[in-house]
Design a protein around this motif. Structure first.
Motif, mmCIF file in Angstrom:
data_model
loop_
_atom_site.group_PDB
_atom_site.id
_atom_site.type_symbol
_atom_site.label_atom_id
_atom_site.label_comp_id
_atom_site.label_asym_id
_atom_site.label_seq_id
_atom_site.Cartn_x
_atom_site.Cartn_y
_atom_site.Cartn_z
ATOM 1 N N SER A 147 -26.195 23.088 -16.509
ATOM 2 C CA SER A 147 -25.583 21.907 -15.912
ATOM 3 C C SER A 147 -24.134 22.202 -15.577
ATOM 4 N N TRP A 148 -23.564 21.355 -14.713
ATOM 5 C CA TRP A 148 -22.143 21.483 -14.415
ATOM 6 C C TRP A 148 -21.305 21.215 -15.665
ATOM 7 N N GLN A 149 -21.773 20.323 -16.513
ATOM 8 C CA GLN A 149 -21.022 20.023 -17.727
ATOM 9 C C GLN A 149 -20.952 21.245 -18.647
ATOM 10 N N TRP A 194 -19.551 18.226 -7.303
ATOM 11 C CA TRP A 194 -20.660 18.447 -8.228
ATOM 12 C C TRP A 194 -21.736 17.372 -8.091
ATOM 13 N N PRO A 198 -25.705 19.061 -6.688
ATOM 14 C CA PRO A 198 -26.197 19.008 -8.064
ATOM 15 C C PRO A 198 -26.571 20.386 -8.597
ATOM 16 N N TRP A 199 -26.418 20.554 -9.890
ATOM 17 C CA TRP A 199 -26.684 21.854 -10.511
ATOM 18 C C TRP A 199 -28.096 22.346 -10.201
ATOM 19 N N GLU A 200 -29.071 21.454 -10.279
ATOM 20 C CA GLU A 200 -30.467 21.867 -10.108
ATOM 21 C C GLU A 200 -30.784 22.322 -8.687
#
Length: 211
Positions: A147-149, A194, A198-200
């Motif tokens: 994930s970005w987090q 972000w 999205p990360w995915e």
């Protein structure tokens, strides 16, 4: 830099040609994801762009060249490639791993993308070459984080460790970085790259987003 050159650089940063007009072609979802690896440093720097290969909102090769020289001692295509090779194969993460219990890949790869984008803006690498360099970041980063987090947390941890030996001139900048991360992760922030990349999306088929 002389006073006259400084005024000229500031003028270009504020009123130079628009980078969006110079590079109007939309990026694919994978390209948007790759340039968003640079989002933390871009977010905390005035005049930097998101979701573009060109690193600035306004066309300004001199600004890119000065930034690379001052921060990385990069002054040519050769020194650009040397610095990128170091960041990709070793960086600071090798020395940091014993302290953190892991190598903070995000700390080195965020800066790798920053250097590539500035190198493109400075004229040290062409557009095709820049995308080729960025493409090499996708697999190791996507395999390390989910994930970005998680990416941001490791970047902040690496930067915090780096700052312990960076000198007093950097005092306070860690708080600026943490605030930048909070803005980027804020689900109500419509300007966050972000949220727009999205990360995915890096695990899904590449495509040009519908405008």
């Amino acid at each position: 830099m002389s006073g006259g050159m400084l005024v000229q650089a500031l003028w270009k940063m504020a009123f130079g040609p628009s980078a969006k007009k110079r590079y109007p072609a939309p990026l694919t979802t994978h390209q948007r994801w790759m340039v968003s690896l640079d989002a933390i440093l871009a977010e905390r720097s005035w005049g930097r762009s998101h979701l573009m290969l060109y690193p600035l909102k306004r066309i300004n090769p001199t600004n890119c060249q000065v930034g690379l020289k001052q921060s990385w001692d990069v002054t040519s295509p050769e020194s650009l490639q040397s610095t990128l090779h170091w960041l990709a194969t070793e960086g600071h993460r090798v020395q940091m791993a014993p302290t953190l219990g892991r190598p903070p890949l995000a700390w080195d790869y965020d800066r790798y993308v920053t250097v590539v984008r500035l190198g493109f803006g400075a004229g040290y690498v062409d557009e095709a070459g820049a995308w080729q360099l960025l493409a090499s970041t996708a697999a190791p980063v996507a395999q390390t984080y989910g994930s970005w987090q998680a990416f941001a947390e490791d970047f902040v941890a690496g930067r915090d460790l780096w700052m312990r030996g960076a000198g007093s001139e950097w005092a306070g900048s860690q708080d600026d970085t943490v605030q930048a991360v909070r803005r980027l992760l804020d689900p109500t922030n419509p300007t966050s790259p972000w949220l727009q990349a999205p990360w995915e999306s890096i695990y899904q088929p590449d495509q040009v987003p519908v405008r």
